[in-house]
Design a protein around this motif. Structure first.
Motif, short mmCIF file in Angstrom:
data_model
loop_
_atom_site.label_atom_id
_atom_site.label_comp_id
_atom_site.label_asym_id
_atom_site.label_seq_id
_atom_site.Cartn_x
_atom_site.Cartn_y
_atom_site.Cartn_z
N ASP A 241 35.57 46.49 35.60
CA ASP A 241 36.20 45.81 36.73
C ASP A 241 36.61 44.42 36.25
N ASN A 272 27.82 40.85 44.57
CA ASN A 272 28.89 41.83 44.69
C ASN A 272 28.40 43.25 44.48
N GLU A 275 32.51 48.31 42.03
CA GLU A 275 33.24 49.57 41.97
C GLU A 275 34.23 49.52 40.82
N LYS A 278 38.06 47.63 40.43
CA LYS A 278 38.31 46.69 41.52
C LYS A 278 38.47 45.26 40.99
N TYR A 280 37.66 41.37 41.81
CA TYR A 280 36.74 40.55 42.61
C TYR A 280 37.25 39.13 42.85
N VAL A 299 38.10 42.21 46.43
CA VAL A 299 36.86 42.69 47.03
C VAL A 299 35.99 41.50 47.42
N ASP A 300 35.61 41.42 48.68
CA ASP A 300 34.74 40.34 49.14
C ASP A 300 33.30 40.58 48.69
#
Length: 394
Positions: A241, A272, A275, A278, A280, A299-300
């Motif tokens: 990621d 976090n 995934e 993704k 971040y 992604v939060d």
């Protein structure tokens, strides 16, 4: 990514060794192609993407922490910790490059120093992990800073040799991770899939985090030989990621979901849920996306903290909760989980009692080992520092 030709020699040495063994192991940090395809491990499939399935047993919103013992004292700049199969701990010294073994009675044994380590700033000998097949291959993995980069190497641990010379020569499995005076990442761990994961930093060069060709500001996933693991977003890359500032902690929950703790800059530190593939958000966002950045695909974090309250480092899972060590925050955070969400507000324990907290790992019986970090040049050194504490938690 490179493997050295030494790998084949190392593998043969491992088999010989196994055959001979019985069958019965300053300022606070601102939170602010393989050459040998025939030897390539096919790897395991990537873990399934996290779902919203609740935890089988949701822990209570309120928990507890009790320090039951001090395992050992007098450690110098401890960083990575790797539990051996029998319960003893291997501990890395960031600034000396040494690895010591700490037994159940607190006795320390020097395995040796990792050659090529060049400490400086936040760099040096950082994360440690032992092979998922340690009983057979006796391999210890280390993430460390050299004169040119950060890299991951593995060494055979030969316990029967004299103290200080128990480590074999490093076999570099991955090099070229960016290095800097800050944000070197460094945490490594084997996942439930027996693949090796590594958290890296962007070294203060924020553009690296969004550059998929760079290994900086990422979580990496690789085979034990350092090859891209099957199921990675790109078949020819170890990048799992991206969009991180400085990943410092990795842990898997009871449903085998990967979590990571991360230094923010001026506003928010992050926890976090990871995934594959993704983004971040760093440096476009810090903490939860707001304003124009909201809805942009970043992604939060599942949870966030003001930087003075955390500056998170190590991360562990025990008793249905994630436990996050804080450096600048000088406290241990408990995040009870209900599936992929917190079961309640995060709780802080041990605030200021032991100074900076670097690493936290499960004991194997539901408790935790907690390692302080006051001798790294940024803490207030207390008598006996640094130490490893045993915690009873709920």
């Amino acid at each position: 990514m490179q493997r050295r030709s030494q790998t084949a020699v190392l593998a043969a040495a491992s088999l010989l060794l196994a055959a001979g063994c019985s069958s019965g192991g300053a300022q606070p940090e601102k939170s602010g192609a393989s050459a040998d395809a025939t030897a390539k491990s096919p790897g395991a499939a990537a873990p399934a993407s996290p779902g919203t399935k609740p935890s089988p047993s949701v822990p209570p919103a309120k928990g507890s922490v009790k320090v039951t013992d001090t395992l050992t004292t007098g450690l110098k700049s401890p960083w990575g910790v790797a539990p051996l199969p029998g319960g003893d701990l291997l501990v890395a010294s960031r600034d000396t490059g040494d690895i010591v073994r700490v037994a159940a009675d607190g006795k320390k044994t020097l395995l040796g120093s990792v050659p090529g380590v060049e400490p400086g700033g936040e760099g040096g000998l950082l994360g440690l992990a032992v092979s998922a097949d340690f009983g057979a291959d006796h391999l210890v993995y280390a993430y460390f800073t050299t004169a040119t980069d950060n890299r991951i190497a593995r060494m055979i641990y030969e316990e029967k040799r004299p103290q200080g010379i128990q480590l074999g020569q490093p076999d570099t499995i991955l090099k070229g991770i960016p290095k800097g005076q800050i944000h070197n990442g460094g945490r490594i761990a084997f996942g439930p899939d027996k693949m090796l994961y590594a958290g890296t930093g962007e070294t203060g060069d924020t553009g690296l985090s969004q550059d998929k060709e760079s290994l900086g500001g990422k979580i990496l996933r690789m085979t034990p030989e350092g090859e891209p693991a099957h199921g990675n977003p790109s078949a020819d890359s170890v990048v799992y990621d991206y969009g991180h500032r400085n990943v410092q902690g990795l842990a898997w929950d009871g449903e085998k979901r990967l979590w990571a703790s991360e230094f923010g800059q001026d506003r928010w530190d992050e926890l976090n849920l990871i995934e594959p593939g993704k983004n971040y958000g760093w440096p476009e966002v810090e903490g939860k996306a707001e304003g124009d950045a909201a809805g942009s695909g970043f992604v939060d974090p599942v949870a966030q903290w003001k930087t003075a309250e955390a500056s998170p480092s190590g991360l562990a899972y025990a008793k249905g909760s994630l436990w996050m060590a804080g450096l600048r925050g000088e406290r241990l955070w408990r995040i009870a989980l209900n599936g992929t969400k917190p079961a309640g507000a995060p709780q802080a324990f041990l605030k200021g009692e032991y100074g900076r907290l670097r690493t936290v790992v499960p004991t194997g019986d539901g408790g935790l080992w907690l390692v302080t970090s006051n001798t790294d040049g940024r803490g207030d050194v207390r008598k006996g520092d640094d130490r490893i504490l045993r915690l009873k938690v709920s």
